[in-house]
Motif scaffolding. Structure first.
Motif, PDB file in Angstrom:
ATOM      1  N   GLY A  87       6.585   3.977  52.536  1.00  0.00           N
ATOM      2  CA  GLY A  87       5.783   4.554  53.621  1.00  0.00           C
ATOM      3  C   GLY A  87       6.533   5.732  54.217  1.00  0.00           C
ATOM      4  O   GLY A  87       7.710   5.948  53.905  1.00  0.00           O
ATOM      5  N   GLY A  89       8.820   7.258  56.200  1.00  0.00           N
ATOM      6  CA  GLY A  89       9.926   6.775  57.024  1.00  0.00           C
ATOM      7  C   GLY A  89      10.498   7.858  57.920  1.00  0.00           C
ATOM      8  O   GLY A  89      11.285   7.589  58.819  1.00  0.00           O
ATOM      9  N   ARG A  90      10.120   9.097  57.617  1.00  0.00           N
ATOM     10  CA  ARG A  90      10.621  10.188  58.453  1.00  0.00           C
ATOM     11  C   ARG A  90       9.600  11.325  58.500  1.00  0.00           C
ATOM     12  O   ARG A  90       9.954  12.495  58.545  1.00  0.00           O
ATOM     13  CB  ARG A  90      11.946  10.713  57.926  1.00  0.00           C
ATOM     14  CG  ARG A  90      11.909  11.147  56.483  1.00  0.00           C
ATOM     15  CD  ARG A  90      13.071  12.030  56.213  1.00  0.00           C
ATOM     16  NE  ARG A  90      13.164  12.361  54.815  1.00  0.00           N
ATOM     17  CZ  ARG A  90      13.996  13.255  54.351  1.00  0.00           C
ATOM     18  NH1 ARG A  90      14.782  13.896  55.173  1.00  0.00           N
ATOM     19  NH2 ARG A  90      14.045  13.528  53.076  1.00  0.00           N
ATOM     20  N   ARG A 119      12.928   1.756  57.427  1.00  0.00           N
ATOM     21  CA  ARG A 119      13.988   0.858  56.938  1.00  0.00           C
ATOM     22  C   ARG A 119      15.303   1.186  57.673  1.00  0.00           C
ATOM     23  O   ARG A 119      15.308   1.221  58.877  1.00  0.00           O
ATOM     24  CB  ARG A 119      14.108   0.974  55.412  1.00  0.00           C
ATOM     25  CG  ARG A 119      12.814   0.464  54.725  1.00  0.00           C
ATOM     26  CD  ARG A 119      12.818   0.667  53.247  1.00  0.00           C
ATOM     27  NE  ARG A 119      12.779   2.074  52.909  1.00  0.00           N
ATOM     28  CZ  ARG A 119      13.052   2.581  51.719  1.00  0.00           C
ATOM     29  NH1 ARG A 119      13.432   1.775  50.747  1.00  0.00           N
ATOM     30  NH2 ARG A 119      12.960   3.856  51.490  1.00  0.00           N
ATOM     31  N   ASP A 122      17.230   7.127  59.712  1.00  0.00           N
ATOM     32  CA  ASP A 122      17.133   7.595  61.095  1.00  0.00           C
ATOM     33  C   ASP A 122      15.868   8.405  61.356  1.00  0.00           C
ATOM     34  O   ASP A 122      15.648   8.881  62.464  1.00  0.00           O
ATOM     35  CB  ASP A 122      18.369   8.442  61.459  1.00  0.00           C
ATOM     36  CG  ASP A 122      18.515   9.653  60.547  1.00  0.00           C
ATOM     37  OD1 ASP A 122      17.647   9.854  59.675  1.00  0.00           O
ATOM     38  OD2 ASP A 122      19.502  10.396  60.708  1.00  0.00           O
ATOM     39  N   GLY A 123      15.056   8.587  60.321  1.00  0.00           N
ATOM     40  CA  GLY A 123      13.796   9.305  60.504  1.00  0.00           C
ATOM     41  C   GLY A 123      13.945  10.815  60.607  1.00  0.00           C
ATOM     42  O   GLY A 123      12.977  11.523  60.861  1.00  0.00           O
ATOM     43  N   ARG A 124      15.145  11.272  60.414  1.00  0.00           N
ATOM     44  CA  ARG A 124      15.397  12.700  60.619  1.00  0.00           C
ATOM     45  C   ARG A 124      15.686  13.436  59.316  1.00  0.00           C
ATOM     46  O   ARG A 124      15.982  12.825  58.289  1.00  0.00           O
ATOM     47  CB  ARG A 124      16.584  12.882  61.587  1.00  0.00           C
ATOM     48  CG  ARG A 124      16.259  12.481  63.020  1.00  0.00           C
ATOM     49  CD  ARG A 124      15.089  13.278  63.574  1.00  0.00           C
ATOM     50  NE  ARG A 124      14.842  13.000  64.991  1.00  0.00           N
ATOM     51  CZ  ARG A 124      13.761  13.421  65.624  1.00  0.00           C
ATOM     52  NH1 ARG A 124      12.816  14.096  64.999  1.00  0.00           N
ATOM     53  NH2 ARG A 124      13.597  13.152  66.905  1.00  0.00           N
ATOM     54  N   ASN A 250       6.461   9.838  44.653  1.00  0.00           N
ATOM     55  CA  ASN A 250       6.591  11.295  44.729  1.00  0.00           C
ATOM     56  C   ASN A 250       5.648  12.001  43.760  1.00  0.00           C
ATOM     57  O   ASN A 250       5.874  13.155  43.414  1.00  0.00           O
ATOM     58  CB  ASN A 250       8.036  11.705  44.442  1.00  0.00           C
ATOM     59  CG  ASN A 250       8.986  11.229  45.535  1.00  0.00           C
ATOM     60  OD1 ASN A 250       8.569  11.022  46.670  1.00  0.00           O
ATOM     61  ND2 ASN A 250      10.244  11.032  45.190  1.00  0.00           N
ATOM     62  N   ASP A 259       7.548  16.598  47.182  1.00  0.00           N
ATOM     63  CA  ASP A 259       8.865  16.032  47.422  1.00  0.00           C
ATOM     64  C   ASP A 259       9.978  16.816  46.745  1.00  0.00           C
ATOM     65  O   ASP A 259      10.435  16.488  45.658  1.00  0.00           O
ATOM     66  CB  ASP A 259       8.923  14.556  47.034  1.00  0.00           C
ATOM     67  CG  ASP A 259       9.666  13.793  48.100  1.00  0.00           C
ATOM     68  OD1 ASP A 259      10.816  14.153  48.356  1.00  0.00           O
ATOM     69  OD2 ASP A 259       9.083  12.873  48.696  1.00  0.00           O
ATOM     70  N   THR A 483      18.511  13.355  52.268  1.00  0.00           N
ATOM     71  CA  THR A 483      18.000  12.546  53.357  1.00  0.00           C
ATOM     72  C   THR A 483      19.003  12.651  54.480  1.00  0.00           C
ATOM     73  O   THR A 483      18.853  12.377  55.551  1.00  0.00           O
ATOM     74  CB  THR A 483      17.816  11.086  52.957  1.00  0.00           C
ATOM     75  OG1 THR A 483      19.032  10.605  52.437  1.00  0.00           O
ATOM     76  CG2 THR A 483      16.727  10.983  51.939  1.00  0.00           C
TER      77      THR A 483
HETATM   78  P1  AMP Z   1      12.280  10.297  49.265  1.00  0.00           P
HETATM   79  O1  AMP Z   1      13.563  10.046  48.550  1.00  0.00           O
HETATM   80  O2  AMP Z   1      12.338  11.495  50.188  1.00  0.00           O
HETATM   81  O3  AMP Z   1      11.117  10.343  48.349  1.00  0.00           O
HETATM   82  O4  AMP Z   1      12.072   9.092  50.245  1.00  0.00           O
HETATM   83  C1  AMP Z   1      11.910   7.764  49.811  1.00  0.00           C
HETATM   84  C2  AMP Z   1      11.605   6.889  50.996  1.00  0.00           C
HETATM   85  O5  AMP Z   1      12.687   6.897  51.910  1.00  0.00           O
HETATM   86  C3  AMP Z   1      10.383   7.300  51.793  1.00  0.00           C
HETATM   87  O6  AMP Z   1       9.763   6.135  52.264  1.00  0.00           O
HETATM   88  C4  AMP Z   1      10.973   8.088  52.923  1.00  0.00           C
HETATM   89  O7  AMP Z   1      10.142   8.135  54.051  1.00  0.00           O
HETATM   90  C5  AMP Z   1      12.238   7.301  53.210  1.00  0.00           C
HETATM   91  N1  AMP Z   1      13.272   8.111  53.846  1.00  0.00           N
HETATM   92  C6  AMP Z   1      13.967   9.131  53.317  1.00  0.00           C
HETATM   93  N2  AMP Z   1      14.837   9.651  54.201  1.00  0.00           N
HETATM   94  C7  AMP Z   1      14.709   8.928  55.342  1.00  0.00           C
HETATM   95  C8  AMP Z   1      15.331   8.964  56.634  1.00  0.00           C
HETATM   96  N3  AMP Z   1      16.272   9.845  56.937  1.00  0.00           N
HETATM   97  N4  AMP Z   1      14.914   8.075  57.546  1.00  0.00           N
HETATM   98  C9  AMP Z   1      13.953   7.179  57.263  1.00  0.00           C
HETATM   99  N5  AMP Z   1      13.342   7.087  56.078  1.00  0.00           N
HETATM  100  C10 AMP Z   1      13.708   7.948  55.113  1.00  0.00           C
END
Ligand code: AMP
Ligand code: MG
Length: 483
Positions: A87, A89-90, A119, A122-124, A250, A259, A483
């Protein structure tokens, strides 16, 4: 004054399973880093009457526009082959901006704070990777490849903890939608057939209205998604793009590149090229991209198979046959794309051999993928000695012979090649250099690179520095998820 948003939010009206209602977490001291005026114009937005302080409030999510209804979208995903419920997450979706009745775009903030899907994150997001996404997504757009785009980057004025303290940033991402293969996986995992049917209908209404009244809607959807994703990966192979993290979360159903984490362009031709630091086994290497696309499509098919036919055995048989068509469709598209790269008109039974011989030569000699085609297009800036190689000249003779079969003028085949082969790609060393300076508030290189990437097929003055491969270094170029 407003910038002209026109929100009409259909996704946020879907049942709660699909999303969480959540607002972006306000940030301290937002500051505009970059705005995409070309894209704003295409979206009928006007930044000119709003001062930069207020624009920073808007693009940080501190001040939400009228009509926005912010949500975090639920999705799942196979990450490097392992299934996980994920979902946003940020990220939060502000809603869908209508440019006109038939043109609808998701507007999303990436880096906007925690959600229930965060999870342990930090959402950032961090400035460097957001600027990288901005630059490379705009480059992919200019290359004529379907992609999400970037409307703005703001600095949040807050520090984000990574290996060290980094500048926080928020990217405004524009997409046809954010429905992913992983969205279907999430809903399918919840085992509520009504929701699954709703998602299928929603996706068709939004992306494939031409099959709305088909009697075999679900199967048609599978075929259309397959066609789009197949075309997408062929485009990536055309320009040497390595996505780097083709997890099912992605992969957008719309067929847009989405992504931009560890992605990068291949310089020296090596089909096994991997840049991502976490892709230890080369799952998402250059040559594996078509295979992985098929694998992801098979996961998509599994989600919707029960709605293809009431008879389960029959449905599985149809879905399997459909997915197994992938290689045939891919091979045809790829071959035609490579023919275009070489200026070949019509079809000849030896075309594939000719193409593979060139690729093998490039691999042996570690030739630059982009520049080899530039050399063949007679771009005078390419002066590499390897093109004096005897085996290359031998291959060239075969190529000339094949060009004779074209029965078209040199001008015509060069025109085809020039519309297929970019001169300028975001080369890793140029990107790194530009980002390094940008992190210190010097945007000259970044803007120069951004500008030249807007017309990648055009020969211009003063481009030779962007045609140069990276200086040979012992260290392999590595990318990170950011991230
Ligand atoms: P990604 O690797 O960007 O495709 O992200 C995979 C998952 O990790 C997705 O659910 C993102 O929303 C979550 N995610 C990535 N970076 C963060 C972060 N800094 N804080 C919270 N969730 C993250
Ligand atoms: Mg992702």
């Amino acid at each position: 004054m407003t910038i002209g948003w026109h929100f009409d939010n259909t996704y946020s009206k879907l049942p709660d399973t699909f999303k969480e209602n959540i607002k972006p977490t306000p940030v301290n001291e937002p500051e505009i880093v970059i705005l995409n005026n070309d894209l704003a114009e295409k979206l009928n937005l006007d930044f000119s009457k709003v001062d930069s302080k207020n624009l920073a409030q808007i693009f940080s999510g501190n001040s939400l526009p009228d009509g926005a209804n912010t949500i975090a979208q639920a999705y799942a995903g196979h990450q490097f082959g392992h299934f996980t419920m994920l979902g946003d997450g940020r990220a939060v979706l502000l809603g869908e901006h209508l440019v006109n009745k038939n043109s609808r775009f998701d507007i999303q903030f990436k880096g906007s704070g925690k959600t229930s899907f965060s999870r342990r994150g930090d959402g950032r997001a961090v400035l460097g990777p957001m600027l990288r996404e901005y630059l490379i997504s705009e480059a992919i757009y200019a290359l004529g490849i379907p992609t999400t785009r970037s409307l703005a980057v703001v600095k949040t004025g807050e520090e984000v903890v990574r290996e060290q303290l980094m500048q926080g940033a928020i990217l405004t991402r524009v997409a046809s939608s954010h429905i992913r293969v992983g969205t279907f996986q999430y809903i399918a995992a919840k085992q509520n057939i009504k929701d699954l049917q709703l998602l299928i209908d929603y996706t068709i209404d939004r992306h494939f209205p031409e099959i709305q009244s088909s009697k075999s809607k679900t199967l048609d959807l599978l075929n259309l998604v397959m066609d789009k994703q197949c075309q997408l990966v062929v485009d990536w192979m055309r320009v040497g793009f390595i996505h780097g993290v083709m997890n099912t979360d992605n992969m957008a159903i719309s067929g847009e590149t989405i992504d931009y984490g560890p992605c990068a362009f291949m310089d020296q031709y090596d089909p096994q090229t991997v840049f991502s630091s976490i892709d230890q086994f080369g799952r998402y290497s250059f040559e594996n991209q078509p295979r992985i696309t098929k694998w992801n499509l098979a996961r998509f098919a599994e989600c919707i198979v029960n709605l293809i036919d009431k008879d389960e055995d029959k449905a599985i048989k149809i879905a399997t046959e459909t997915i197994n068509n992938f290689e045939k469709i891919y091979e045809k598209k790829w071959l035609n794309m490579m023919r275009n790269k070489l200026g070949l008109f019509g079809e000849n039974k030896d075309d594939k051999k000719l193409i593979l011989e060139l690729l093998n030569w490039m691999k042996d000699k570690k030739a630059d993928y982009t520049n080899t085609f530039c050399y063949l297009m007679k771009i005078s800036d390419i002066k590499d000695q390897i093109y004096k190689d005897e085996s290359f000249k031998k291959w060239q003779k075969l190529w000339y012979k094949r060009l004779d079969l074209n029965k078209v003028s040199e001008e015509k085949y060069l025109k085809l090649m020039r519309s297929t082969n970019p001169l300028i790609i975001p080369r890793n060393h140029n990107v790194e250099e530009a980002l390094k300076a940008a992190s210190k508030n010097d945007f000259q290189l970044f803007n120069e690179l951004l500008e030249v990437l807007k017309t990648p097929y055009k020969s211009k003055e003063n481009i030779s520095k962007f045609l140069e491969p990276a200086p040979v270094s012992k260290e392999k170029y590595q990318t990170f998820c950011g991230t």
